[in-house]
Design an enzyme around this catalytic site. Structure first.
Site, PDB file in Angstrom:
ATOM      1  N   ASP A  86      11.214   4.571  -9.459  1.00 26.23           N
ATOM      2  CA  ASP A  86      10.674   5.523 -10.476  1.00 26.23           C
ATOM      3  C   ASP A  86      11.134   6.797 -11.038  1.00 26.23           C
ATOM      4  OD1 ASP A  86       8.504   3.726 -11.435  1.00 26.23           O
ATOM      5  OD2 ASP A  86       6.993   4.429 -11.140  1.00 26.23           O
ATOM      6  N   SER A 141       0.926  -1.354   0.144  1.00 22.74           N
ATOM      7  CA  SER A 141       0.116  -0.104   0.202  1.00 22.74           C
ATOM      8  C   SER A 141       0.723   0.867   0.081  1.00 22.74           C
ATOM      9  CB  SER A 141      -1.083  -0.087   0.940  1.00 22.74           C
ATOM     10  OG  SER A 141      -1.706   1.024   1.114  1.00 22.74           O
ATOM     11  N   LYS A 197       0.120  -4.060  -4.000  1.00 25.65           N
ATOM     12  CA  LYS A 197      -1.351  -3.325  -3.464  1.00 25.65           C
ATOM     13  C   LYS A 197      -1.409  -2.142  -4.124  1.00 25.65           C
ATOM     14  CE  LYS A 197      -4.645  -2.682   0.772  1.00 25.65           C
ATOM     15  NZ  LYS A 197      -4.705  -0.880  -0.126  1.00 25.65           N
TER      16      LYS A 197
END
Length: 554
Positions: free
Chosen positions: A303, A292, A317
């Site tokens: 990223d 999460s 998740k």
């Protein structure tokens, strides 16, 4: 009166259902209207004609819970009685004395006082037997009963009588406070210039805790690199994740976006503050239980090429939950969107879109897509965050875990503490001696441990299959194998010696250094922490990974 109450409830339900039928009829949803009527009829029959009296409130509560039972595991009905637990889950705060408790025989004992809590300041220690609360003896009480009596409104007082490990008794009047379970239980140094922060959950206010931990490290020394430990962090509030990312990336950076069926669910979240560590090398530790909001932080840093991720693939998740009040202090927590990190990928690993038809599956390899980080490195969706450096998960002995779960480790810790009153230990280097372990083996001689090795389990299954297949000639071989297989308690104490010693060490360190001490104690032997240190102390390798290295597809 019971019947009248049932009738009133059914009547009310009928009114609601009638309204619902009217509303949905306007949308030509005949099926929903029909099922609403069936539900009301069923309620009436159960309330009035079931053989034993039934509680209509519980029937309706069960119906509400059943309504979401075949969606995803994160969508749930929260009844009024569970609202306090839900508040604790989201805020990490409750009114009480600040201590964990455990059951042993007829009494409840202190399992851990939080550092600096009212219980800690009152002198309650691990192993203390709770004899009475507000003058009432609590022998035979369950942990839930004792917990309910210890909790209360902040500012109120409770009188607690305990028996210490040395046999002495003490009564303390403790003022309850708003107890905040720390989201950042430890921050310290693992080498010269290299800091380490354990972040355990994303409850309300964890950003402030994280920022305070970083500022303290910067005040203590020259911070040249930082390890962020998100292993087994199950996530929490997304907005806290966005604020934490704002400490490491430029202001205005998009770090996560959400998309769902409604327009309200489509949002883009950008950092709103100037970073305090815009260029500091970061290593992030993740594992299979990183989920999460913890995946938002670790995945966004990957990223944006702002960190090297180390460990195992995260949980996966990528779903966003929102809460909706239903009245009468009840709540619906429902999945409203999926989240996407800066590369555009959603790391959700399980597809619940057809869960009502019983079709729940992991994202197939054929649907896994390739994305690019800011520097052009390849990353993938559909299965959690893949680390840049994969490591093997730490082996946890099931035998040692069984000893802990049954309370034997804590019971021996009580004995050890009695024999070593006033002992001072070095948190990072402490370990029990061979003589201490021999004492533990003696302590366990009369204890029954319901443990069965995987080998014995497999042998039992094989033996049963052989019997069903009429392979009678194998029976003698199986008997011989069973005789040779040594997995009794005393043998296992030697086989899993190191894991059991580690569990005992952690229990004793907890008594001297609280939870932070246990974390600090484990750092010197933590393989992932050592790997992170190697990367942060090798700038060329750090730069290569964050600019060139692709992640594995799965």
């Amino acid at each position: 009166m019971k019947k009248n109450r049932s009738f009133r409830l059914v009547t009310a339900a009928a009114v609601v259902a009638a309204a619902a039928v009217t509303i949905f009829a306007a949308r030509n949803d005949f099926g929903l209207g029909r099922n609403m009527e069936i539900t009301v009829n069923m309620m009436r029959e159960l309330s009035l004609n079931y053989v034993d009296p039934v509680d209509p409130d519980r029937l309706m509560e069960g119906a509400a819970a059943g309504m979401v039972s075949d969606l995803d595991p994160y969508t749930e009905f929260i009844p009024e009685k569970n609202m306090k637990d839900f508040e604790l889950l989201t805020t990490g705060k409750y009114g009480g004395i600040g201590a964990l408790i455990r059951q042993k025989e007829d009494y409840v004992r202190i399992a851990q006082p939080y550092e600096g809590s009212p219980a800690d300041r009152a002198g309650l220690r691990i192993g203390d037997k709770i004899l009475a609360i507000d003058g009432k003896e609590v022998r035979g009480f369950t942990t839930e009963q004792v917990s309910n009596r210890l909790k209360g409104e902040p500012g109120s007082k409770v009188r607690v009588t305990v028996e210490h490990l040395d046999g002495s008794q003490a009564t303390s009047t403790i003022r309850r406070e708003r107890i905040a379970i720390p989201g950042v239980p430890y921050a310290g140094w693992i080498a010269d210039g290299i800091g380490y922060i354990r972040h355990s959950d994303f409850t309300e206010g964890c950003y402030e805790e994280m920022r305070a931990a970083i500022e303290r490290l910067r005040a203590e020394g020259d911070l040249k690199g930082l390890v962020l430990d998100y292993r087994s962090n199950g996530g929490g509030i997304m907005q806290e994740a966005v604020k934490i990312l704002g400490m490491f990336v430029p202001k205005g950076t998009e770090v996560v976006s959400t998309k769902g069926r409604s327009e309200d669910s489509k949002q883009v979240f950008r950092t709103e503050t100037e970073p305090i560590l815009p260029d500091l090398p970061l290593a992030v530790l993740i594992n299979a239980n990183t989920a999460s909001a913890a995946e938002i932080v670790s995945g966004s840093l990957q990223d944006l090429d702002r960190a090297v991720l180390i460990g195992q693939r995260s949980f996966g998740k990528g779903l966003v939950q929102s809460t909706r009040p239903l009245g009468y202090n009840t709540m619906l927590k429902l999945t409203t969107a999926k989240y996407y990190i800066p590369s555009g990928r959603c790391i959700q690993a399980i597809d619940y879109s057809h869960s009502q038809e019983g079709d729940v599956r992991t994202v197939p390899d054929s649907l896994i897509s390739e994305f690019s980080t800011r520097a052009g490195r390849k990353v993938y969706d559909g299965g959690g965050i893949m680390p840049d450096i994969r490591t093997e998960p730490e082996y946890i002995s099931r035998f040692a875990a069984t000893l802990y779960a049954m309370g034997f480790i804590e019971d021996f810790g009580d004995e050890y503490t009695r024999r070593n009153p006033g002992q001072q230990i070095a948190i990072r280097t402490f370990s029990i001696t061979d003589r201490d372990y021999a004492d533990f083996e003696a302590f366990m001689k009369d204890k029954k441990v319901p443990y069965e090795s995987d080998t014995r389990r497999a042998l039992k299954a094989l033996k049963k299959a052989a019997e069903e297949d009429r392979f009678a000639d194998l029976e003698e071989r199986f008997t011989k194998l069973e005789e040779e297989l040594k997995d009794d308690t005393q043998t296992n104490l030697e086989t899993y010696r190191q894991q059991v010693i580690q569990a005992i060490n952690n229990d004793i360190v907890l008594r001297h250094g609280y939870q932070a001490g246990v974390i600090e104690h484990a750092l010197s032997s933590d393989a992932d922490v050592k790997r992170a240190l190697e990367i942060l102390e090798t700038p060329a390798e750090y730069a290569r990974i964050t600019s060139e290295q692709d992640t594995a597809r799965k």
